[in-house]
Design a protein around this motif. Sequence first.
Motif, PDB file in Angstrom:
ATOM      1  N   LYS A   1       0.820  -1.204  -0.012  1.00 39.14           N
ATOM      2  CA  LYS A   1       0.039  -0.244  -0.106  1.00 39.14           C
ATOM      3  C   LYS A   1       0.935   1.293  -0.010  1.00 39.14           C
ATOM      4  O   LYS A   1       0.380   2.256   0.541  1.00 39.14           O
ATOM      5  CB  LYS A   1      -0.803  -0.194   1.238  1.00 39.14           C
ATOM      6  CG  LYS A   1      -0.266   0.022   2.489  1.00 39.14           C
ATOM      7  CD  LYS A   1      -1.265   0.202   3.599  1.00 39.14           C
ATOM      8  CE  LYS A   1      -0.456   0.295   5.245  1.00 39.14           C
ATOM      9  NZ  LYS A   1      -1.362   0.192   6.053  1.00 39.14           N
ATOM     10  N   THR A   2       2.190   1.111  -0.192  1.00 43.35           N
ATOM     11  CA  THR A   2       2.955   2.205  -0.399  1.00 43.35           C
ATOM     12  C   THR A   2       2.744   3.277  -1.252  1.00 43.35           C
ATOM     13  O   THR A   2       1.771   3.382  -2.323  1.00 43.35           O
ATOM     14  CB  THR A   2       4.538   1.623  -0.767  1.00 43.35           C
ATOM     15  OG1 THR A   2       5.461   2.835  -0.597  1.00 43.35           O
ATOM     16  CG2 THR A   2       4.387   1.293  -2.270  1.00 43.35           C
ATOM     17  N   THR A   3       3.216   4.620  -0.999  1.00 40.66           N
ATOM     18  CA  THR A   3       2.906   5.751  -1.591  1.00 40.66           C
ATOM     19  C   THR A   3       4.024   6.228  -2.713  1.00 40.66           C
ATOM     20  O   THR A   3       4.864   5.370  -2.696  1.00 40.66           O
ATOM     21  CB  THR A   3       2.600   6.944  -0.797  1.00 40.66           C
ATOM     22  OG1 THR A   3       4.217   7.382  -0.434  1.00 40.66           O
ATOM     23  CG2 THR A   3       1.693   6.822   0.227  1.00 40.66           C
ATOM     24  N   LYS A   4       3.655   7.001  -3.699  1.00 37.80           N
ATOM     25  CA  LYS A   4       4.591   7.367  -4.663  1.00 37.80           C
ATOM     26  C   LYS A   4       5.838   7.778  -4.144  1.00 37.80           C
ATOM     27  O   LYS A   4       7.083   7.585  -4.482  1.00 37.80           O
ATOM     28  CB  LYS A   4       4.035   8.120  -5.597  1.00 37.80           C
ATOM     29  CG  LYS A   4       4.935   8.646  -7.018  1.00 37.80           C
ATOM     30  CD  LYS A   4       4.253   9.645  -8.000  1.00 37.80           C
ATOM     31  CE  LYS A   4       4.343  10.974  -7.496  1.00 37.80           C
ATOM     32  NZ  LYS A   4       4.038  11.828  -8.333  1.00 37.80           N
ATOM     33  N   ASP A   5       5.837   8.479  -3.112  1.00 31.94           N
ATOM     34  CA  ASP A   5       7.031   9.337  -2.599  1.00 31.94           C
ATOM     35  C   ASP A   5       7.690   8.409  -1.994  1.00 31.94           C
ATOM     36  O   ASP A   5       9.029   8.296  -1.924  1.00 31.94           O
ATOM     37  CB  ASP A   5       6.625  10.273  -1.563  1.00 31.94           C
ATOM     38  CG  ASP A   5       5.921  11.532  -2.243  1.00 31.94           C
ATOM     39  OD1 ASP A   5       6.035  11.823  -3.299  1.00 31.94           O
ATOM     40  OD2 ASP A   5       5.280  12.497  -1.291  1.00 31.94           O
ATOM     41  N   GLN A   6       7.248   7.404  -1.145  1.00 27.27           N
ATOM     42  CA  GLN A   6       7.787   6.272  -0.492  1.00 27.27           C
ATOM     43  C   GLN A   6       8.754   5.373  -1.651  1.00 27.27           C
ATOM     44  O   GLN A   6       9.885   4.909  -1.398  1.00 27.27           O
ATOM     45  CB  GLN A   6       6.995   5.129   0.339  1.00 27.27           C
ATOM     46  CG  GLN A   6       6.650   6.055   1.538  1.00 27.27           C
ATOM     47  CD  GLN A   6       5.493   5.050   2.430  1.00 27.27           C
ATOM     48  OE1 GLN A   6       4.825   4.526   1.709  1.00 27.27           O
ATOM     49  NE2 GLN A   6       5.339   5.278   3.546  1.00 27.27           N
ATOM     50  N   LEU A   7       7.932   5.259  -2.665  1.00 25.18           N
ATOM     51  CA  LEU A   7       8.622   4.321  -3.714  1.00 25.18           C
ATOM     52  C   LEU A   7       9.751   4.894  -4.383  1.00 25.18           C
ATOM     53  O   LEU A   7      10.694   4.311  -4.572  1.00 25.18           O
ATOM     54  CB  LEU A   7       7.583   4.106  -4.974  1.00 25.18           C
ATOM     55  CG  LEU A   7       6.573   2.843  -4.765  1.00 25.18           C
ATOM     56  CD1 LEU A   7       5.470   2.847  -6.071  1.00 25.18           C
ATOM     57  CD2 LEU A   7       7.413   1.507  -5.276  1.00 25.18           C
ATOM     58  N   ALA A   8       9.626   6.435  -4.548  1.00 24.28           N
ATOM     59  CA  ALA A   8      10.793   7.175  -5.061  1.00 24.28           C
ATOM     60  C   ALA A   8      11.759   7.241  -4.115  1.00 24.28           C
ATOM     61  O   ALA A   8      13.001   6.868  -4.437  1.00 24.28           O
ATOM     62  CB  ALA A   8      10.012   8.502  -5.381  1.00 24.28           C
ATOM     63  N   THR A   9      11.518   7.204  -2.848  1.00 21.22           N
ATOM     64  CA  THR A   9      12.727   7.501  -1.691  1.00 21.22           C
ATOM     65  C   THR A   9      13.084   6.018  -1.817  1.00 21.22           C
ATOM     66  O   THR A   9      14.705   5.729  -1.769  1.00 21.22           O
ATOM     67  CB  THR A   9      12.233   7.680  -0.417  1.00 21.22           C
ATOM     68  OG1 THR A   9      11.556   9.248  -0.664  1.00 21.22           O
ATOM     69  CG2 THR A   9      13.297   7.834   0.500  1.00 21.22           C
ATOM     70  N   ALA A  10      12.555   4.826  -1.809  1.00 25.33           N
ATOM     71  CA  ALA A  10      13.161   3.507  -1.671  1.00 25.33           C
ATOM     72  C   ALA A  10      14.089   3.180  -2.757  1.00 25.33           C
ATOM     73  O   ALA A  10      15.100   2.877  -2.653  1.00 25.33           O
ATOM     74  CB  ALA A  10      12.210   2.552  -1.571  1.00 25.33           C
ATOM     75  N   ILE A  11      13.539   3.559  -4.112  1.00 22.01           N
ATOM     76  CA  ILE A  11      14.569   3.288  -5.331  1.00 22.01           C
ATOM     77  C   ILE A  11      15.765   4.174  -4.943  1.00 22.01           C
ATOM     78  O   ILE A  11      16.803   3.638  -5.678  1.00 22.01           O
ATOM     79  CB  ILE A  11      13.485   3.347  -6.626  1.00 22.01           C
ATOM     80  CG1 ILE A  11      12.419   2.584  -6.676  1.00 22.01           C
ATOM     81  CG2 ILE A  11      14.333   3.583  -7.812  1.00 22.01           C
ATOM     82  CD1 ILE A  11      11.417   2.672  -7.524  1.00 22.01           C
ATOM     83  N   LYS A  12      15.567   5.029  -4.810  1.00 19.77           N
ATOM     84  CA  LYS A  12      16.800   6.257  -5.038  1.00 19.77           C
ATOM     85  C   LYS A  12      17.740   5.567  -3.863  1.00 19.77           C
ATOM     86  O   LYS A  12      18.980   5.651  -3.903  1.00 19.77           O
ATOM     87  CB  LYS A  12      16.239   7.630  -4.691  1.00 19.77           C
ATOM     88  CG  LYS A  12      17.511   8.536  -4.852  1.00 19.77           C
ATOM     89  CD  LYS A  12      17.093  10.090  -4.850  1.00 19.77           C
ATOM     90  CE  LYS A  12      16.173  10.295  -3.896  1.00 19.77           C
ATOM     91  NZ  LYS A  12      15.688  11.759  -3.783  1.00 19.77           N
ATOM     92  N   ASN A  13      17.417   5.451  -2.722  1.00 16.43           N
ATOM     93  CA  ASN A  13      18.224   4.884  -1.584  1.00 16.43           C
ATOM     94  C   ASN A  13      18.840   3.688  -1.996  1.00 16.43           C
ATOM     95  O   ASN A  13      20.134   3.681  -1.606  1.00 16.43           O
ATOM     96  CB  ASN A  13      17.521   4.901  -0.243  1.00 16.43           C
ATOM     97  CG  ASN A  13      17.169   6.259   0.345  1.00 16.43           C
ATOM     98  OD1 ASN A  13      17.072   7.120  -0.254  1.00 16.43           O
ATOM     99  ND2 ASN A  13      16.653   6.088   1.850  1.00 16.43           N
ATOM    100  N   VAL A  14      18.185   2.895  -2.471  1.00 20.65           N
ATOM    101  CA  VAL A  14      18.896   1.579  -2.663  1.00 20.65           C
ATOM    102  C   VAL A  14      19.678   1.550  -3.695  1.00 20.65           C
ATOM    103  O   VAL A  14      20.786   0.962  -3.709  1.00 20.65           O
ATOM    104  CB  VAL A  14      17.640   0.322  -2.809  1.00 20.65           C
ATOM    105  CG1 VAL A  14      18.344  -0.832  -3.351  1.00 20.65           C
ATOM    106  CG2 VAL A  14      16.764   0.162  -1.370  1.00 20.65           C
ATOM    107  N   PHE A  15      19.349   2.033  -4.645  1.00 21.40           N
ATOM    108  CA  PHE A  15      20.180   2.411  -5.854  1.00 21.40           C
ATOM    109  C   PHE A  15      21.509   2.971  -5.749  1.00 21.40           C
ATOM    110  O   PHE A  15      22.421   2.448  -6.190  1.00 21.40           O
ATOM    111  CB  PHE A  15      19.407   3.247  -6.883  1.00 21.40           C
ATOM    112  CG  PHE A  15      20.337   3.518  -8.257  1.00 21.40           C
ATOM    113  CD1 PHE A  15      20.434   2.764  -9.194  1.00 21.40           C
ATOM    114  CD2 PHE A  15      21.100   4.689  -8.520  1.00 21.40           C
ATOM    115  CE1 PHE A  15      21.231   2.831 -10.379  1.00 21.40           C
ATOM    116  CE2 PHE A  15      21.816   5.049  -9.521  1.00 21.40           C
ATOM    117  CZ  PHE A  15      21.995   4.191 -10.621  1.00 21.40           C
ATOM    118  N   TYR A  16      21.410   3.896  -4.682  1.00 23.92           N
ATOM    119  CA  TYR A  16      22.629   4.557  -4.090  1.00 23.92           C
ATOM    120  C   TYR A  16      23.304   3.987  -2.994  1.00 23.92           C
ATOM    121  O   TYR A  16      24.115   4.584  -2.256  1.00 23.92           O
ATOM    122  CB  TYR A  16      22.709   6.274  -3.893  1.00 23.92           C
ATOM    123  CG  TYR A  16      22.254   6.985  -5.284  1.00 23.92           C
ATOM    124  CD1 TYR A  16      23.589   7.096  -6.117  1.00 23.92           C
ATOM    125  CD2 TYR A  16      21.009   7.534  -5.674  1.00 23.92           C
ATOM    126  CE1 TYR A  16      23.277   7.939  -7.360  1.00 23.92           C
ATOM    127  CE2 TYR A  16      20.852   8.156  -6.770  1.00 23.92           C
ATOM    128  CZ  TYR A  16      22.195   8.320  -7.457  1.00 23.92           C
ATOM    129  OH  TYR A  16      21.906   8.960  -8.888  1.00 23.92           O
TER     130      TYR A  16
END
Length: 208
Positions: free
Chosen positions: A107-122
Motif C-alpha cells: 500500500k506504499t505511496t509514490k513518494d515512498q517508492l521514489a525514496t526507496a528506489i533512490k536510496n537502494v540504488f545509491y
Amino acid sequence: MEIIGVIIADDHIIFRKGLRTVLNEISFVKVLDEAFDGQDVMRVMKTNPADIILMDINMPGVNGIEATKRVKEKYPETEIIALTMHEEIGYFNKMIEAGAKGFLLKKTTKDQLATAIKNVFYGETYFSEEFVISTQQNTKILQTDVVISNREKDVLKLIAKGYSNVEIAEKLHLSKRTVDGHKARLFDKTGAKNAPNLIMFALKNGLL
C-alpha cells in the motif's frame, strides 16, 4: 539525476499495471519490464537487466525469496526491494539473507517508492515506516535497553547494507579482527542470533 531501470515482479497483473502507472510518474525511474514469477524474472533480466527489481515475495512457482537469491548470484549489481503484505513479515529474515536491501508494504505511496528506489540504488537500505511499525507489532522484541557505541552503530549500519566483515573493515579503516569483535558484542548486547535479527534491532531502535 541518473535514470534508474526497474523491473516489477508480481503475479497479479492488476497490481503490476497499477504500480507501473505510479512508477511512470517518477521522473528518474524507467520501467524496463514486468515478470509474473521468479523464473520470469530471470528471463526478462537477460534482455532488460535492471538496476532495481521490485520483488513480490509470495509468487507461485519460483517465489521472491528464491528469485532474489538467483538474481544476486547472477546479477550482483542489481538490487532488490521486497514488496510485502502485513501478514508476510515473517519472510523478512529470509529475504534479507537472500540479498534484499529494502522492504515496502504494497500500500506504499509514490513518494515512498521514489525514496526507496533512490536510496537502494545509491547503496543505502530502505524500510518503510509502515513496515517498521508492522514488524514491531508482529515480531518478538529484542533487547532494547542496551548501550550501543558509535563505532558499533557504524558497523551495524554497514551490516544492514549487506557488507561482509572484510568490507566493513576496509570502509571503517579497521582490522577485520576489530570488526569481528564489534559484531560479536552487537550479537551479545542485542540477543540477536543472525544478521537479519541485528537489522530488526536497528529498525526498532531508529538506528537505520
